[in-house]
Design an enzyme around this catalytic site. Sequence first.
Site, short mmCIF file in Angstrom:
data_model
loop_
_atom_site.label_atom_id
_atom_site.label_comp_id
_atom_site.label_asym_id
_atom_site.label_seq_id
_atom_site.Cartn_x
_atom_site.Cartn_y
_atom_site.Cartn_z
N GLU A 1 36.44 20.78 42.06
CA GLU A 1 36.50 22.22 42.30
C GLU A 1 35.46 22.71 43.32
OE1 GLU A 1 38.22 23.65 38.01
OE2 GLU A 1 36.08 23.33 38.11
N HIS B 1 29.75 23.23 41.83
CA HIS B 1 29.15 23.48 40.51
C HIS B 1 27.63 23.36 40.55
CE1 HIS B 1 32.88 23.95 38.21
NE2 HIS B 1 33.39 23.02 39.00
N ASP C 1 25.57 22.37 35.87
CA ASP C 1 26.71 23.17 36.33
C ASP C 1 26.18 24.51 36.82
OD1 ASP C 1 29.44 24.16 36.68
OD2 ASP C 1 29.99 22.48 35.42
C1 ACM Z 1 37.03 19.73 35.42
O1 ACM Z 1 37.60 19.98 34.33
N1 ACM Z 1 36.70 20.72 36.25
C2 ACM Z 1 36.71 18.38 35.80
#
Ligand code: ACM
Length: 568
Positions: free
Chosen positions: A328, A264, A194
């Site tokens: 995201e 991410h 991440d």
């Molecule tokens: C997530 O909780 N961003 C998959």
Amino acid sequence: MKRITFLLSLAVLAAACAKPQPQAFHVIPMPADVTLSDGAFCVKGAEVKIDPALDEASQKAVGRFVNALETATGKPVKSGDGGFLFSLNPNLAAEQYAIHVTPEGATVEASALNGFVYACETLKQMLPAAIYGDKPVKADWVLPCVEILDQPRFGYRGMHLDVSRHFWSVDEVKRYLDVMSVYKLNRLHWHLTDDQGWRVEIKAYPKLTEISAWRNGTVIKKDWGSNDGIRYGGFYTQEQLKEVVAYAAERGITVIPEIDLPGHMVAALAAYPELGCTGGPYEVWTRWGVAKDILCAGNDQVFTFLETVLTELMDIFPSEYIHVGGDECFGGDAEPGRPDPWDVCPKCAARMKALGIKKGPAAKHFLQNYVTARVQDFLNGHGRKIIGWDEILQGDLAEGATVMSWRGVQGGIEAASKGFDAIMTPNGYCYFDFYQTQERDKEPFGIGGDLPLAKVYSYEPFEGIAAGAEDHILGVQANLWTEYITTPEHLEYMLLPRMCALSEVQWCAADKKDYARFDASLDHTFEMLDAMGMNYSLDCRGLIGLDRQPARTPEEMEEYLSKKDWGW
Ligand code: ACM
Ligand code: ZN
């Protein structure tokens, strides 16, 4: 005198199994078919026979049960015909098992490792909780006479662990797997990368562990404007990852690694800035939230990078599925006013043009589809399948992908209706980083949200799924993101007993679920967790926080437990 001592010892031995009382039946998740009858089988000193037809892994699983029995009863177990018989029954499905206990002994049948693992866990849960401990304990070491035929509702019964935001040692991950196995979960979704840290050794890209695995600070408490300036990080070597994979496999658990892409990825960009749209420089993130910078979709080096990473990953993880993230990617919250890099990057623009993607607000989603499909093609070519977060559905998802529904249930509903497989992890029911009560000031940090035990239990995965599309729901998973979780004690508090409730959602047919029965089984489960040395929340008993402060009157507790509307 000697003779009296001898007779006394005989009397003590006889008393050990004289009219012993079996535990009330408190197995979680509740097995599918259970018929209890009078009588009990004394397991202390009973012999064990293992059918030589069992494969090595199944024999090892039974061996772990035998060791636990020896340890907890303090009595060596001999092999022989006087007690347990573990035998192969090829007519049972891989995750099915049968147990038949009479006063003379217990017969256990399964056809494969998972069935034997689950049978052993059911046997253990029917015994005194000390079977989960590491020392001999005086107790009624008996099993109730019972007939059980058991199998799960869903084939995918997952638990996720974020090791990027906070890093968990190999031993801590093994403890996580231990407790997953007690409740018959069979997938660990390991969130390995991440923005705040890359945790997997990739030999072709050494800077991922030299640079990307370390950040120069962590948010203090919940103040996003701050960081403590302390270097933080860690990573697993490939040997360690393989060790975890093997440990999990012995317990019937498949580890699914996640490389979250194309978003991410700031930690990776910090080491290899040429993979971003702007070229950087980037720093491993020291804040939480959603970053704007992601991998550049117009740069072929990115795909070389991803294919190399995934090739090494496939060598470590034999799982059918590789999780490729996809969540995201756009609308990062850290730099208000800055456009998403894909909207302004010439390389991304050239890629969109080459692909014939029309300009407009949806263009980014189609470009993300291109990235996902290219990675999917690569993995399919190596015999693997992809899972992605539900954002991968936006635009035009390629056939064969599995969607992980996290922004509520809608992603799963839509995926199933379009013919995609889905795994349900709706945040309202399955995000274990949410608080467990509304008394947030008394709880250790959660990310927000409220997810009490009873709400986890109440989740019905087929709700909203079109008739006939149910087979696309492979199963259910809970996610444990660790932004605010810094210690194993806190991690376990967030996990337990909510994972026990999850296990009934995953395992039990809808008509077998019963919160009152589940709640009545929890005292035994708490004793088991105590024996394992695991921490857990006692919110369901009105005790809140890591220090278990009394927080509710009996009347408030009654009202709380009778709550039907979990809309908060
Ligand atoms: C997530 O909780 N961003 C998959
Ligand atoms: Zn770009």
